[in-house]
Design a protein around this motif. Structure first.
Motif, short mmCIF file in Angstrom:
data_model
loop_
_atom_site.label_atom_id
_atom_site.label_comp_id
_atom_site.label_asym_id
_atom_site.label_seq_id
_atom_site.Cartn_x
_atom_site.Cartn_y
_atom_site.Cartn_z
N MET A 1 0.83 -1.19 0.00
CA MET A 1 0.00 0.00 0.00
C MET A 1 0.87 1.26 0.00
O MET A 1 1.90 1.29 0.65
N ARG A 2 0.44 2.30 -0.70
CA ARG A 2 1.21 3.51 -0.84
C ARG A 2 0.65 4.59 0.09
O ARG A 2 -0.56 4.78 0.18
N ARG A 3 1.53 5.29 0.78
CA ARG A 3 1.10 6.39 1.64
C ARG A 3 1.21 7.69 0.88
O ARG A 3 2.18 7.95 0.17
N PHE A 4 0.19 8.54 1.02
CA PHE A 4 0.17 9.83 0.35
C PHE A 4 -0.53 10.82 1.27
O PHE A 4 -1.67 10.61 1.66
N ARG A 5 0.18 11.89 1.64
CA ARG A 5 -0.37 12.90 2.55
C ARG A 5 -0.90 12.27 3.83
O ARG A 5 -1.93 12.66 4.35
N GLY A 6 -0.20 11.26 4.32
CA GLY A 6 -0.57 10.69 5.61
C GLY A 6 -1.62 9.60 5.53
O GLY A 6 -1.90 8.95 6.50
N TYR A 7 -2.23 9.39 4.38
CA TYR A 7 -3.25 8.36 4.26
C TYR A 7 -2.75 7.26 3.33
O TYR A 7 -1.88 7.46 2.50
N ARG A 12 -0.88 -1.86 -4.07
CA ARG A 12 0.05 -2.38 -5.06
C ARG A 12 0.33 -3.86 -4.76
O ARG A 12 0.60 -4.22 -3.61
N ALA A 13 0.24 -4.68 -5.78
CA ALA A 13 0.62 -6.09 -5.66
C ALA A 13 1.89 -6.32 -6.45
O ALA A 13 2.02 -5.84 -7.58
N LEU A 14 2.82 -7.02 -5.85
CA LEU A 14 4.12 -7.29 -6.48
C LEU A 14 4.38 -8.79 -6.48
O LEU A 14 4.09 -9.48 -5.49
N VAL A 15 4.93 -9.27 -7.57
CA VAL A 15 5.40 -10.66 -7.64
C VAL A 15 6.93 -10.62 -7.71
O VAL A 15 7.49 -9.96 -8.59
N TYR A 16 7.56 -11.30 -6.75
CA TYR A 16 9.02 -11.38 -6.71
C TYR A 16 9.47 -12.79 -7.07
O TYR A 16 8.75 -13.76 -6.81
N ALA A 26 1.19 -4.46 -10.06
CA ALA A 26 -0.08 -3.83 -10.44
C ALA A 26 -0.47 -2.86 -9.35
O ALA A 26 -0.24 -3.12 -8.16
N TYR A 27 -1.08 -1.73 -9.73
CA TYR A 27 -1.42 -0.70 -8.75
C TYR A 27 -2.77 -0.07 -9.08
O TYR A 27 -3.12 0.10 -10.26
N THR A 28 -3.51 0.29 -8.02
CA THR A 28 -4.74 1.05 -8.19
C THR A 28 -4.98 1.93 -6.97
O THR A 28 -4.54 1.59 -5.86
N ASP A 29 -5.65 3.05 -7.17
CA ASP A 29 -6.09 3.88 -6.05
C ASP A 29 -7.41 3.37 -5.51
O ASP A 29 -8.15 2.66 -6.20
N PHE A 30 -7.74 3.74 -4.27
CA PHE A 30 -9.09 3.54 -3.75
C PHE A 30 -9.42 4.69 -2.82
O PHE A 30 -8.53 5.38 -2.31
N ALA A 50 -10.10 -4.26 -4.36
CA ALA A 50 -8.95 -3.70 -5.06
C ALA A 50 -7.73 -4.58 -4.89
O ALA A 50 -6.97 -4.81 -5.84
N GLY A 51 -7.54 -5.10 -3.68
CA GLY A 51 -6.40 -5.98 -3.43
C GLY A 51 -6.46 -7.24 -4.26
O GLY A 51 -5.48 -7.66 -4.88
N LEU A 52 -7.64 -7.87 -4.30
CA LEU A 52 -7.81 -9.09 -5.07
C LEU A 52 -7.57 -8.83 -6.56
O LEU A 52 -6.89 -9.61 -7.24
N ALA A 53 -8.12 -7.72 -7.06
CA ALA A 53 -7.94 -7.40 -8.48
C ALA A 53 -6.47 -7.18 -8.82
O ALA A 53 -6.00 -7.62 -9.87
N MET A 54 -5.74 -6.54 -7.93
CA MET A 54 -4.32 -6.28 -8.20
C MET A 54 -3.49 -7.57 -8.10
O MET A 54 -2.53 -7.76 -8.84
N ILE A 55 -3.87 -8.45 -7.17
CA ILE A 55 -3.20 -9.75 -7.11
C ILE A 55 -3.39 -10.50 -8.43
O ILE A 55 -2.44 -11.03 -9.01
N GLN A 56 -4.62 -10.53 -8.89
CA GLN A 56 -4.92 -11.23 -10.14
C GLN A 56 -4.17 -10.61 -11.32
O GLN A 56 -3.63 -11.32 -12.18
N LYS A 57 -4.11 -9.28 -11.34
CA LYS A 57 -3.43 -8.60 -12.43
C LYS A 57 -1.92 -8.85 -12.39
O LYS A 57 -1.28 -9.09 -13.43
N ALA A 58 -1.33 -8.81 -11.20
CA ALA A 58 0.10 -9.06 -11.07
C ALA A 58 0.45 -10.50 -11.44
O ALA A 58 1.46 -10.76 -12.10
N LEU A 59 -0.39 -11.45 -11.02
CA LEU A 59 -0.15 -12.85 -11.39
C LEU A 59 -0.24 -13.04 -12.90
O LEU A 59 0.58 -13.74 -13.50
#
Length: 210
Positions: A1-7, A12-16, A26-30, A50-59
């Motif tokens: 997850m990305r922090r922006f202005r304290g929130y 973001r889902a990453l495959v290593y 894969a990344y998306t805002d919410f 959003a998390g599930l969608a990004m996992i699927q997209k990264a995979l």
């Protein structure tokens, strides 16, 4: 997850690979909701979707199937409070984000009696960031919540607990030790939830993850 202005405003889902090289991402805002000046909320269902969608997209980007993954790690906003119904798996309210200050007056009210004890046990100064105070607020202000909690029908967790619960189809209700400490109700000396404080707040122990 990305922090922006304290929130935390995105997922973001990453495959290593085994050498820690990024294979796919894969990344998306919410959204973050501000119903009033002192309130900061997010929708736990939106976080999960959003998390599930990004996992699927990264995979898909790595041309992998879920069974190809050897391990999963979660990094998340820490003291955000999520409560959901154990039977339906649905949140009973929006999540109260760690920067929400609606419990400021309650924290000040508890400070004379609990300030030193809270600091000596959970290791945090008593403040609105305490998830335990957000839990108390939800139980007092969401219709039927306290009765359902007393009946053992509700679960509490920070965002890691919520994602683990959803990823395991509701089979696992757990929290990382690190996130437990910022809930403001984990007794570091006894290595267990701070039952004395939770009893004073009339919060059932059945709410809490292992």
């Amino acid at each position: 997850m990305r922090r922006f202005r304290g929130y935390t405003t995105g997922i973001r889902a990453l495959v290593y690979d085994r050498n820690a090289a990024i294979v796919s991402s894969a990344y998306t805002d919410f959204p973050v909701y501000h119903p009033s000046q002192d309130r900061v909320e997010q929708d736990a269902s939106e976080i999960w979707s959003a998390g599930l969608a990004m996992i699927q997209k990264a995979l898909a980007g790595a041309q992998l199937q879920p069974e190809d993954v050897t391990a999963i790690g979660i990094t998340n906003q820490r003291a955000t409070t999520v409560m959901w119904n154990r039977d339906t798996g649905e949140p009973i309210s929006r999540a109260i984000v760690w920067q929400d200050t609606r419990t400021s007056d309650r924290a000040a009210e508890l400070l004379p009696e609990w300030g030193e004890k809270a600091y000596s046990r959970p290791g945090w100064s008593l403040a609105p960031i305490y998830s335990s105070l957000s839990i108390e607020w939800i139980l007092d202000n969401v219709e039927g919540a306290r009765e359902e909690a007393q009946a053992g029908k509700l679960a509490f967790g920070t965002v890691d607990s919520w994602l683990i619960y959803k990823l395991t189809g509701g089979r696992v209700h757990a929290i990382s030790a690190s996130n437990a400490t910022v809930a403001g109700c984990y007794d570091l000396l006894a290595d267990e939830w701070y039952e004395e404080f939770l009893t004073a707040l009339d919060i059932p122990m059945s709410l809490f993850p292992r």
